[in-house]
Design an enzyme around this catalytic site. Structure first.
Site, PDB file in Angstrom:
ATOM      1  N   HIS A  99      28.294  49.121  77.042  1.00  9.08           N
ATOM      2  CA  HIS A  99      29.042  48.425  77.937  1.00  9.08           C
ATOM      3  C   HIS A  99      28.054  48.083  79.144  1.00  9.08           C
ATOM      4  CE1 HIS A  99      32.684  48.413  75.511  1.00  9.08           C
ATOM      5  NE2 HIS A  99      32.785  49.910  75.908  1.00  9.08           N
ATOM      6  N   TYR A 124      40.419  48.871  83.496  1.00  7.95           N
ATOM      7  CA  TYR A 124      41.344  49.778  84.408  1.00  7.95           C
ATOM      8  C   TYR A 124      42.218  48.968  84.908  1.00  7.95           C
ATOM      9  CZ  TYR A 124      37.519  53.368  83.506  1.00  7.95           C
ATOM     10  OH  TYR A 124      36.744  54.291  82.847  1.00  7.95           O
ATOM     11  N   TYR A 177      29.510  55.141  88.458  1.00  7.42           N
ATOM     12  CA  TYR A 177      30.319  55.207  87.038  1.00  7.42           C
ATOM     13  C   TYR A 177      29.109  55.268  85.771  1.00  7.42           C
ATOM     14  CZ  TYR A 177      33.395  53.535  83.342  1.00  7.42           C
ATOM     15  OH  TYR A 177      34.017  53.753  82.024  1.00  7.42           O
TER      16      TYR A 177
HETATM   17  C1  PHB Z   1      38.281  57.124  76.690  1.00 10.23           C
HETATM   18  O1  PHB Z   1      37.781  55.983  75.613  1.00 10.23           O
HETATM   19  O2  PHB Z   1      38.964  57.850  76.024  1.00 10.23           O
HETATM   20  C2  PHB Z   1      38.175  56.792  78.142  1.00 10.23           C
HETATM   21  C3  PHB Z   1      37.331  55.783  78.568  1.00 10.23           C
HETATM   22  C4  PHB Z   1      37.294  55.980  79.766  1.00 10.23           C
HETATM   23  C5  PHB Z   1      37.998  56.836  80.794  1.00 10.23           C
HETATM   24  C6  PHB Z   1      38.575  57.835  80.020  1.00 10.23           C
HETATM   25  C7  PHB Z   1      38.845  57.814  78.953  1.00 10.23           C
HETATM   26  O3  PHB Z   1      37.736  56.587  82.257  1.00 10.23           O
END
Ligand code: PHB
Ligand code: RFL
Length: 393
Positions: free
Chosen positions: A72, A202, A386
């Site tokens: 990503h 998100y 991140y």
């Molecule tokens: C997940 O794919 O389970 C996942 C991805 C990003 C996050 C938390 C969980 O911040």
């Protein structure tokens, strides 16, 4: 029985440590309370930092990750029904994250351990830790109705938040910091193509947080914020998909491909750190010593960086007869841990609706989101955390 390092827990921390030590010629035995299938049945993390990918390469278990993982280059934030891309690779000089399930990573590590013929005792009951304040620690466990004892040089407590290792430390020697959040995440896994195969999404809406993630191009993982009092039985698949759509922008909402859930669970959110991470010849690593809310995707990655520091320290001890790495283990880990704690707390606070935040607090959250997506400085701060801060800060 005797070994150099007794590892408690066959989650990602314990298995990765075992593999790195084996590569360096250091004997180890893993004791795991559950069966291997049970460990593989826990659906958890999905996003790996480059530091974690590098470590899996070093451990010789990254072939399937490279073949099947999805890189990503960006994430997306949704608020006010609008999507805002954060181009993390451009903001960090080319750094990316990889979507690859914790289950798959654990399976690769288990397979490598079995192929190398390394000892793992599954269904080890009543594990207890002894004499780690001296030079010959011991670990006892029960299996098939018999008690066994392992004598070792070091114990690695990789047994997660509810494990026995942290609980074996005298109370006066450990300090705990904790923050519990007034909500949980309801997660659904489904064999449907992810709505956003190139970025993790998100969302913050007046109905609460949402997250669109993936395990592969045919398997999706979605989450919505729910009150702690909610029971998973109250969430039919249909109710989940409807709620998720209501929290996204109209375009994404219209493109979600729904299907039966193959796993559905509610996880509470918590920030937790126990300091220090070393007690004589016992080391804590991963969730045994710290928990972050999953919003920043940091838990598994922190477990991996602890293991990196611990394996280097133990290799230094055996190869160079130096205790320098062991002596600095806790401080090195905690510097990184607290930065990930800060980031995970911050992103959780920014992206969730809190029951007691309205009026002024909500206006400040709205302003911060608006500032974040329009300020290169603030987007860069998000992006560099991140993708993961460098191992040596
Ligand atoms: C997940 O794919 O389970 C996942 C991805 C990003 C996050 C938390 C969980 O911040
Ligand atoms: P684990 O995975 O809990 O493994 C510990 C193992 O120890 C065993 N055990 C014992 N064995 C012997 N004797 C005892 N007394 C024992 N007590 C326990 C347990 O059975 C288990 O097998 O800890 P570890 O290895 O430190 O790994 C940590 C990670 O699992 C965790 O940090 C991540 O899953 C957190 N996390 C995420 N991290 C990320 O980096 N990226 C993500 O995208 C991400 N998403 C998540 C997450 C965690 C989630 N949940 C459910 C908490 C998403 C969710 C929903």
């Amino acid at each position: 029985m005797r070994t150099q390092v007794a590892i408690i827990g066959a989650g990602p921390s314990g298995l990765l440590l075992g593999q790195l030590l084996h590569k360096a010629g250091i004997d180890n035995i893993i004791l795991e309370r559950q069966t291997g299938d049970y460990v593989l049945g826990r659906i958890r993390a999905g996003i790996l930092e480059q530091v974690t990918v590098d470590l899996l390469e070093e451990a010789g278990v990254a072939d399937r990750l490279h073949a099947e993982g999805t890189v990503h280059h960006s994430i997306e934030l949704v608020f006010n029904r609008t999507r805002h891309p954060i181009l993390v690779d451009q903001l960090t000089g080319g750094k990316v994250v990889t979507a690859y399930g914790q289950t798959e990573m654990t399976r690769d590590l288990m397979d490598a351990r079995a192929a190398a013929g390394l000892p793992t005792v599954y269904e080890a009951a009543n594990v207890s830790l002894h004499d780690f304040d001296g030079k010959t620690p011991r670990v006892r466990y029960e299996k098939d109705g018999r008690t066994h004892e392992i004598e070792c040089d070091f114990i690695a407590g990789c047994d997660g938040f509810h494990g026995v290792s942290r609980q074996s430390v005298p109370q006066g020697a450990i300090r705990e910091y904790e923050k519990v959040y007034p909500f949980g995440w309801l997660g659904v896994l489904s064999d449907t193509p992810p709505v956003s195969p190139h970025a993790i999404v998100y969302g913050n809406s007046e109905r609460g947080f949402s997250l669109c993630s993936m395990r592969s191009l045919t398997r999706s993982r979605y989450y919505v914020q729910v009150p702690l009092t909610d029971k998973v039985e109250a969430w039919s698949d249909e109710r989940f998909w409807d709620e998720l759509r209501l929290r996204l922008d109209p375009d994404l909402a219209s493109r979600i491909v729904t299907g039966p859930s193959i796993e559905k669970s509610i996880a509470p959110l918590r920030s937790f750190v126990a300091e220090p991470m070393r007690f004589g010849r016992l080391f804590l690593a991963g969730d045994a010593s710290h928990i972050v809310p999953p919003t920043g995707a940091k838990g598994l990655n922190l477990a991996a960086s602890d293991v990196k520091y611990l394996s280097s320290a133990l290799v230094e001890y055996y190869r160079e007869k130096s205790e320098a790495g062991i002596d600095t283990y806790s401080d090195r880990c905690l510097r990184r841990v607290w930065k990930a704690e800060r980031f995970s707390w911050w992103l959780t606070t920014l992206m969730h609706r809190f029951p007691d935040t309205e009026g002024f607090g909500q206006k400040v959250q709205d302003a911060e989101l608006d500032y974040l997506v329009h300020s290169k400085a603030m987007s860069t701060a998000l992006a560099e955390n991140y993708v993961g801060l460098p191992l040596e800060l």
